[in-house]
Design a protein around this motif. Structure first.
Motif, mmCIF file in Angstrom:
data_model
loop_
_atom_site.group_PDB
_atom_site.id
_atom_site.type_symbol
_atom_site.label_atom_id
_atom_site.label_comp_id
_atom_site.label_asym_id
_atom_site.label_seq_id
_atom_site.Cartn_x
_atom_site.Cartn_y
_atom_site.Cartn_z
ATOM 1 N N ARG A 110 0.831 -1.205 0.000
ATOM 2 C CA ARG A 110 0.000 0.000 0.000
ATOM 3 C C ARG A 110 0.866 1.256 0.000
ATOM 4 N N GLY A 143 3.557 1.669 -1.586
ATOM 5 C CA GLY A 143 4.161 1.907 -2.888
ATOM 6 C C GLY A 143 5.121 0.847 -3.376
ATOM 7 N N SER A 168 6.470 -2.519 -5.073
ATOM 8 C CA SER A 168 6.026 -3.210 -6.283
ATOM 9 C C SER A 168 5.970 -4.719 -6.117
ATOM 10 N N LEU A 189 -2.054 4.842 -11.108
ATOM 11 C CA LEU A 189 -1.375 3.780 -10.370
ATOM 12 C C LEU A 189 0.030 3.602 -10.920
ATOM 13 N N ARG A 190 0.921 3.098 -10.062
ATOM 14 C CA ARG A 190 2.330 2.998 -10.419
ATOM 15 C C ARG A 190 2.627 1.760 -11.254
ATOM 16 N N THR A 221 1.190 -4.263 -9.381
ATOM 17 C CA THR A 221 0.943 -4.585 -7.981
ATOM 18 C C THR A 221 -0.014 -3.576 -7.360
ATOM 19 N N GLN A 222 0.212 -2.287 -7.637
ATOM 20 C CA GLN A 222 -0.697 -1.268 -7.136
ATOM 21 C C GLN A 222 -2.094 -1.440 -7.728
ATOM 22 N N HIS A 237 -5.476 -1.980 -5.577
ATOM 23 C CA HIS A 237 -6.641 -1.123 -5.825
ATOM 24 C C HIS A 237 -7.891 -1.969 -6.058
#
Length: 222
Positions: free
Chosen positions: A97, A99, A101, A201-202, A205-206, A210
């Motif tokens: 959460r 950040g 990966s 989103l990055r 994984t993010q 989400h």
């Protein structure tokens, strides 16, 4: 291109061991070591690595807050690969959460370590999807995010993009999603790129986090 790696861990033997393993890999270079979270934040700013191997439990500033700080800037390009001793460490989900990966167990083999660094650097797939998905499923139910109407959860995603997001959350790779939807893998890559842009989103994984947090995908049994 050479993947530049920073290793952040308070145990010298871990730092040195991972440095030896990674420096022996073609296309990977360890550019620095950090002894704690504050040192990691400073070294990221100084050295500009592509990937940080970040221990969670460090004195002073821990790995979760350090991860949050290095990935927070809008122009941040560094990827964080969390190091943990336990595959069900309760802090791993919080790191995702914040950040991160992906994550890797400290007892991973040299091949697994190198593969993890390359995967995270590329941002193309969830790291160890069978384990990452299990962690997300277990701890996302503890998140307090409200269950908004579906339209609010997926934003401007099309129906197909929403479907791809759901499959990402289930740990499928681009190739597996392409096979499931009977489309070209390049088409899936395009959908993934648009999902990340539309939802700010990055990486994948993010996107998976989400999907679970907004209730688009629910953990099995809940």
């Amino acid at each position: 291109m050479t993947i530049r790696v920073l290793i952040a861990d308070d145990q010298m033997m871990v730092r040195q061991g991972f440095t030896v393993l990674l420096d022996a890999e073609p296309g990977i270079e360890v550019v620095g070591q950090a002894v704690d979270g504050l040192d990691a934040v400073a070294k990221v700013a100084e050295l500009g690595p592509d990937v940080v191997l970040m221990d969670i439990r460090m004195p002073g500033l821990g790995g979760i807050e350090a991860t949050r700080r290095v990935t927070a800037p809008d122009d941040a390009t560094v990827k964080v690969l969390v190091l943990t001793t336990f595959d069900l460490d309760e802090y791993v989900y919080e790191a995702l959460r914040a950040g991160a990966s992906g994550f890797l167990l400290k007892d991973a083999s040299a091949a697994e370590l190198a593969h993890a660094v390359r995967v995270v650097a590329a941002g193309e797939a969830l790291l160890a999807p069978n384990i990452t998905k299990r962690l997300i499923a277990e701890y996302s139910r503890l998140a307090e995010a409200p269950r908004a109407p579906l339209k609010d959860r997926v934003g401007d995603l099309t129906q197909r993009e929403t479907e791809v997001l759901s499959l990402i959350a289930h740990g499928l790779s681009n190739a597996e999603i392409a096979a499931r939807l009977v489309v070209a893998e390049q088409t899936v890559k395009t959908h993934v790129s648009r999902i990340l842009v539309k939802l700010s989103l990055r990486d994948r994984t993010q996107a998976a986090v989400h999907a679970y947090e907004t209730g688009l995908v629910r953990p099995a049994g809940y």
